[in-house]
Design a protein around this motif. Sequence first.
Motif, PDB file in Angstrom:
ATOM      1  N   ALA A 386      33.787  41.260  45.521  1.00 45.42           N
ATOM      2  CA  ALA A 386      33.521  40.245  44.495  1.00 45.42           C
ATOM      3  C   ALA A 386      33.439  40.897  43.114  1.00 45.42           C
ATOM      4  CB  ALA A 386      32.222  39.512  44.826  1.00 45.42           C
ATOM      5  N   ARG A 387      32.818  42.082  43.067  1.00 46.01           N
ATOM      6  CA  ARG A 387      32.695  42.760  41.770  1.00 46.01           C
ATOM      7  C   ARG A 387      34.050  43.239  41.247  1.00 46.01           C
ATOM      8  NH1 ARG A 387      27.123  46.129  42.836  1.00 46.01           N
ATOM      9  NH2 ARG A 387      25.700  44.452  42.241  1.00 46.01           N
ATOM     10  N   LEU A 388      34.894  43.710  42.144  1.00 46.67           N
ATOM     11  CA  LEU A 388      36.241  44.117  41.727  1.00 46.67           C
ATOM     12  C   LEU A 388      36.981  42.925  41.116  1.00 46.67           C
ATOM     13  CD1 LEU A 388      37.551  46.374  44.671  1.00 46.67           C
ATOM     14  CD2 LEU A 388      37.062  47.090  42.332  1.00 46.67           C
ATOM     15  N   LYS A 389      36.877  41.772  41.780  1.00 45.15           N
ATOM     16  CA  LYS A 389      37.571  40.576  41.291  1.00 45.15           C
ATOM     17  C   LYS A 389      36.987  40.135  39.957  1.00 45.15           C
ATOM     18  CE  LYS A 389      39.264  38.960  45.710  1.00 45.15           C
ATOM     19  NZ  LYS A 389      39.214  38.003  46.812  1.00 45.15           N
ATOM     20  N   HIS A 390      35.692  40.266  39.831  1.00 48.02           N
ATOM     21  CA  HIS A 390      35.033  39.912  38.576  1.00 48.02           C
ATOM     22  C   HIS A 390      35.526  40.818  37.441  1.00 48.02           C
ATOM     23  CE1 HIS A 390      31.890  38.685  35.812  1.00 48.02           C
ATOM     24  NE2 HIS A 390      31.604  39.953  35.608  1.00 48.02           N
ATOM     25  N   TRP A 391      35.684  42.102  37.771  1.00 49.33           N
ATOM     26  CA  TRP A 391      36.155  43.058  36.758  1.00 49.33           C
ATOM     27  C   TRP A 391      37.574  42.704  36.318  1.00 49.33           C
ATOM     28  CZ3 TRP A 391      40.391  46.300  36.695  1.00 49.33           C
ATOM     29  CH2 TRP A 391      40.442  47.221  35.631  1.00 49.33           C
ATOM     30  N   ALA A 392      38.423  42.338  37.262  1.00 45.26           N
ATOM     31  CA  ALA A 392      39.837  42.137  36.950  1.00 45.26           C
ATOM     32  C   ALA A 392      40.129  40.771  36.348  1.00 45.26           C
ATOM     33  CB  ALA A 392      40.683  42.324  38.211  1.00 45.26           C
ATOM     34  N   ALA A 393      39.210  39.826  36.518  1.00 52.76           N
ATOM     35  CA  ALA A 393      39.490  38.446  36.085  1.00 52.76           C
ATOM     36  C   ALA A 393      39.954  38.354  34.625  1.00 52.76           C
ATOM     37  CB  ALA A 393      38.271  37.563  36.337  1.00 52.76           C
ATOM     38  N   PRO A 394      39.297  39.066  33.685  1.00 48.61           N
ATOM     39  CA  PRO A 394      39.734  38.931  32.280  1.00 48.61           C
ATOM     40  C   PRO A 394      41.166  39.408  32.040  1.00 48.61           C
ATOM     41  CG  PRO A 394      37.561  39.950  32.395  1.00 48.61           C
ATOM     42  CD  PRO A 394      38.094  39.913  33.790  1.00 48.61           C
ATOM     43  N   LEU A 395      41.725  40.187  32.946  1.00 43.74           N
ATOM     44  CA  LEU A 395      43.107  40.643  32.764  1.00 43.74           C
ATOM     45  C   LEU A 395      44.090  39.489  32.914  1.00 43.74           C
ATOM     46  CD1 LEU A 395      43.005  43.961  34.843  1.00 43.74           C
ATOM     47  CD2 LEU A 395      43.132  43.782  32.356  1.00 43.74           C
ATOM     48  N   GLY A 396      43.655  38.433  33.613  1.00 43.27           N
ATOM     49  CA  GLY A 396      44.484  37.238  33.756  1.00 43.27           C
ATOM     50  C   GLY A 396      45.785  37.490  34.501  1.00 43.27           C
ATOM     51  N   LEU A 397      45.774  38.409  35.472  1.00 45.58           N
ATOM     52  CA  LEU A 397      47.009  38.715  36.200  1.00 45.58           C
ATOM     53  C   LEU A 397      47.292  37.644  37.249  1.00 45.58           C
ATOM     54  CD1 LEU A 397      46.528  42.531  36.812  1.00 45.58           C
ATOM     55  CD2 LEU A 397      48.249  41.459  35.345  1.00 45.58           C
ATOM     56  N   PRO A 398      48.566  37.260  37.402  1.00 46.55           N
ATOM     57  CA  PRO A 398      48.880  36.324  38.488  1.00 46.55           C
ATOM     58  C   PRO A 398      48.623  36.989  39.840  1.00 46.55           C
ATOM     59  CG  PRO A 398      50.894  37.139  37.461  1.00 46.55           C
ATOM     60  CD  PRO A 398      49.748  37.631  36.631  1.00 46.55           C
ATOM     61  N   GLU A 399      48.395  36.153  40.832  1.00 47.67           N
ATOM     62  CA  GLU A 399      47.961  36.626  42.141  1.00 47.67           C
ATOM     63  C   GLU A 399      48.870  37.712  42.726  1.00 47.67           C
ATOM     64  OE1 GLU A 399      46.538  34.403  46.268  1.00 47.67           O
ATOM     65  OE2 GLU A 399      48.000  33.456  44.945  1.00 47.67           O
ATOM     66  N   GLU A 400      50.188  37.584  42.494  1.00 49.47           N
ATOM     67  CA  GLU A 400      51.087  38.540  43.151  1.00 49.47           C
ATOM     68  C   GLU A 400      51.101  39.900  42.461  1.00 49.47           C
ATOM     69  OE1 GLU A 400      52.043  35.869  41.553  1.00 49.47           O
ATOM     70  OE2 GLU A 400      53.697  36.327  40.189  1.00 49.47           O
ATOM     71  N   ARG A 401      50.384  40.022  41.335  1.00 48.03           N
ATOM     72  CA  ARG A 401      50.411  41.312  40.644  1.00 48.03           C
ATOM     73  C   ARG A 401      49.123  42.111  40.807  1.00 48.03           C
ATOM     74  NH1 ARG A 401      52.260  41.096  34.645  1.00 48.03           N
ATOM     75  NH2 ARG A 401      52.118  43.355  34.952  1.00 48.03           N
ATOM     76  N   VAL A 402      48.145  41.603  41.562  1.00 53.37           N
ATOM     77  CA  VAL A 402      46.894  42.345  41.673  1.00 53.37           C
ATOM     78  C   VAL A 402      46.354  42.257  43.099  1.00 53.37           C
ATOM     79  CG1 VAL A 402      45.553  40.380  40.816  1.00 53.37           C
ATOM     80  CG2 VAL A 402      44.589  42.680  40.657  1.00 53.37           C
ATOM     81  N   THR A 403      45.823  43.376  43.585  1.00 55.67           N
ATOM     82  CA  THR A 403      45.190  43.402  44.903  1.00 55.67           C
ATOM     83  C   THR A 403      43.870  44.145  44.788  1.00 55.67           C
ATOM     84  OG1 THR A 403      46.451  45.394  45.433  1.00 55.67           O
ATOM     85  CG2 THR A 403      47.329  43.310  46.256  1.00 55.67           C
ATOM     86  N   TYR A 404      42.990  43.936  45.785  1.00 62.38           N
ATOM     87  CA  TYR A 404      41.645  44.521  45.749  1.00 62.38           C
ATOM     88  C   TYR A 404      41.380  45.253  47.053  1.00 62.38           C
ATOM     89  CZ  TYR A 404      41.576  40.937  42.193  1.00 62.38           C
ATOM     90  OH  TYR A 404      41.905  40.159  41.120  1.00 62.38           O
ATOM     91  N   HIS A 405      40.830  46.442  46.940  1.00 56.98           N
ATOM     92  CA  HIS A 405      40.637  47.259  48.138  1.00 56.98           C
ATOM     93  C   HIS A 405      39.299  47.971  48.079  1.00 56.98           C
ATOM     94  CE1 HIS A 405      45.034  46.792  48.575  1.00 56.98           C
ATOM     95  NE2 HIS A 405      45.002  46.903  47.268  1.00 56.98           N
ATOM     96  N   VAL A 406      38.478  47.722  49.067  1.00 55.38           N
ATOM     97  CA  VAL A 406      37.228  48.473  49.177  1.00 55.38           C
ATOM     98  C   VAL A 406      37.427  49.496  50.284  1.00 55.38           C
ATOM     99  CG1 VAL A 406      34.771  48.357  49.690  1.00 55.38           C
ATOM    100  CG2 VAL A 406      35.871  46.529  48.349  1.00 55.38           C
ATOM    101  N   LEU A 407      37.372  50.769  49.891  1.00 56.51           N
ATOM    102  CA  LEU A 407      37.576  51.849  50.851  1.00 56.51           C
ATOM    103  C   LEU A 407      36.215  52.377  51.258  1.00 56.51           C
ATOM    104  CD1 LEU A 407      40.190  53.750  48.633  1.00 56.51           C
ATOM    105  CD2 LEU A 407      40.660  51.889  50.250  1.00 56.51           C
ATOM    106  N   GLU A 408      36.075  52.792  52.492  1.00 53.83           N
ATOM    107  CA  GLU A 408      34.806  53.378  52.916  1.00 53.83           C
ATOM    108  C   GLU A 408      35.050  54.820  53.294  1.00 53.83           C
ATOM    109  OE1 GLU A 408      32.656  50.903  55.629  1.00 53.83           O
ATOM    110  OE2 GLU A 408      33.237  49.086  54.548  1.00 53.83           O
ATOM    111  N   ALA A 409      34.284  55.702  52.677  1.00 57.60           N
ATOM    112  CA  ALA A 409      34.533  57.121  52.914  1.00 57.60           C
ATOM    113  C   ALA A 409      33.312  57.931  52.543  1.00 57.60           C
ATOM    114  CB  ALA A 409      35.715  57.597  52.087  1.00 57.60           C
ATOM    115  N   VAL A 410      33.256  59.131  53.061  1.00 56.90           N
ATOM    116  CA  VAL A 410      32.176  60.049  52.713  1.00 56.90           C
ATOM    117  C   VAL A 410      32.455  60.656  51.344  1.00 56.90           C
ATOM    118  CG1 VAL A 410      31.015  62.193  53.375  1.00 56.90           C
ATOM    119  CG2 VAL A 410      31.690  60.516  55.124  1.00 56.90           C
TER     120      VAL A 410
END
Lengths: 471, 250
Positions: A386-410
């Motif tokens: 949700a925070r990633l999407k909130h960050w990117a929202a002002p960029l106003g990118l159409p759906e096909e130009r942006v993706t969101y990925h939460v990676l889990e790692a040490v």
Amino acid sequence: MALPRLAPGTVLDGFVLGPLLHRGGMAALHEASHPDHPDTPLLIKIPRMQEGEDPAAIVSFEMELMILPRLSGPHVPRFVAACGFEAQPYLVMERIPGESLRPLLEALPRPPEEVAALGAQVARALDALHRQHVVHLDIKPSNILRRPDGRVVLVDFGLSRHDLLPDLMAEEFRLPYGTAPYMAPEQVMGLRGDPRSDLFALGVLMYFFVTGERPFGDPQRLSGLKRRLWRDPHPPRALRPDCPPWLQEIILRCLEVDPERRHPSAAQLAFDLAHPAQVPLTPRAGRAGRDGWAAVTRRRFNPEARPVFRLPGAARQQSLAPILAVALDVAEEESHQGALRAAVERILATLPGARLACLHVLRQNLVTPDSGLDSEGRNRHAVSLARLKHWAAPLGLPEERVTYHVLEAVSVAAALLEYVTVNPVDHIVLGARTPSLRRRWLGSVSAELAEKAPCSVSVVRPRRTGPEEEN
Amino acid sequence: MRFAVLADIHANRQACEACLRHAEGQAVDRYVFLGDLVGYGADPDWVVRMVRARLADPAAPALVVRGNHDEAVGRGDTAGMTGHAAAAALWHHQRLSAEDRAFLAGLPLEVEAEGVHFVHADPADPARWTYVTDAEIARASLEGGHAWLTLCGHVHAPMLYGLTATAKLAAFRPAPGVAVPLLRARRWLAVMGSVGQPRDGDPAACYAVLDTAAAECTWHRVPYDAAAAAAGIRAAGLPERLASRLLEGR
């Protein structure tokens, strides 16, 4: 100019011909060996030049002579030696110890997941090729081989176009050269050199593999070839209901008549095939049947409905449609997030075909397994997304130009490094650590990425205003 | 054998020095000066002296052919030249020694080495000074010639023409710094760019490196101090257009 057929045992410049592996319309392929290359399995290609055969076969062989020595990497056979038509012509290259995709045609249809995984591999290979200024223009199962480790190798560059070398085939298109079922509409119209023509061919291949049917049949005449300019195929799901909507979306996007409506690059297609959950579904995904006759008739007879094909050039198209990644620490202060957003916005503004992957790494505790819930019991993964999407929202990118990925790692650095290596990312942008977040993750991360990432790395730091912030 | 081929230097010392410096890093065996050493520019004496010295190099004597400007300057005859070209040619004629003038006028129209035909203008008829600017002229030259490869200049913009196995003409504008393979079984006509007065919109000096063993030609673009070359032309009192065009590459 008729030359004798060469038998096994013949020696050409030290290369000993082995058993015949394949005799095609344009060339014979033999195993070969050479005392200087004892450990490399070799393949020798000898063009056929019998009287009455298509002389364009000679031009095609010469194009491969020009292009193959200039290619490198795991997705093409390594060039070894060659001789042109000034003597007995031949071309020696690494023999790939693996089969082509052609035998799979006996066992169609294939499971959708397998087709997507295979399609992603081929798209990665095409990306590597396009970055070397070459459009293949004859992508089909028999020209796609697999190494034992599963990596795809593209072969046969006889119809290919290198955008920094003379195109000897360009003058030959009194008939379009290519393979009828797989040929892109612009190729049918005689345009050689749009890398997105290869994406069309790969779309045909994936369609064929997932449904068992060729989307445009196997036409034998030019009029039949041109049909694909106005007649759309049955949607894959109409033939194969268990083909997921996201895969139909991807395949039908590859099969768009206008190259501008396909994926802008092979890398972006590979990215979509590797991230099914992130593929934005358009009306293509839900299409249940072919277009009605009104739409088809308009496309067929109204000249204004026809797309105008232009040639972008392999590497230029690639450079206009990069994959950009941004690594966010979602706990970061708003001012720093704003600076990062402004930097990304400026990069995107110059690249209309670029897409953005927003990344956040959730650190996992090495000692005690994480519950996945934070102290307030919320799902950490969902909150980060949700925070990633909130960050990117002002960029106003159409759906096909942006993706969101939460990676889990040490390790944050290792996770980002793996992400930009596995996915064909061209440029990753990340924030510098801020004084208040000293010893948080970005300090060493940016240094490690800058050193090891296989792409550009930008580190964004808001201008410091006073010496007190140096602490 | 690796040849560095410099065409249409046109008395531009700054551009020529930059190309020669670049060529030093290219493992060149022999230098070729493809005509029009003089004309237009401010430093004819320097260029002629440099070429004569390289021609006299016993280890690797340079190959030199005559261009139309070399002929006009050498003989003091500017018939058929435009006003600016004639003005510069007459100035060069007065400025060069009688010996240098005789050297220019006595250069051969064409030479051959390693199976390559070197000529300044149209190889089909070198003394007519025809510009190989389109496919039709290139086809006639290729069909009339006998060499695997012909190199010419005169046009001031790089281009490569080739006859394919099916006798179709391929025309190609080479990209700077990219080696272009020249298939041995085909016939090629490679038009060099100009060292001293490029006219293809790129003001950087152009020369080429030809590798006959690898059968490859690479056109290089070398940025140089064009402002200094233009200042020299102005100081010599030559037409302003000859100075300003160096900065535009037109």
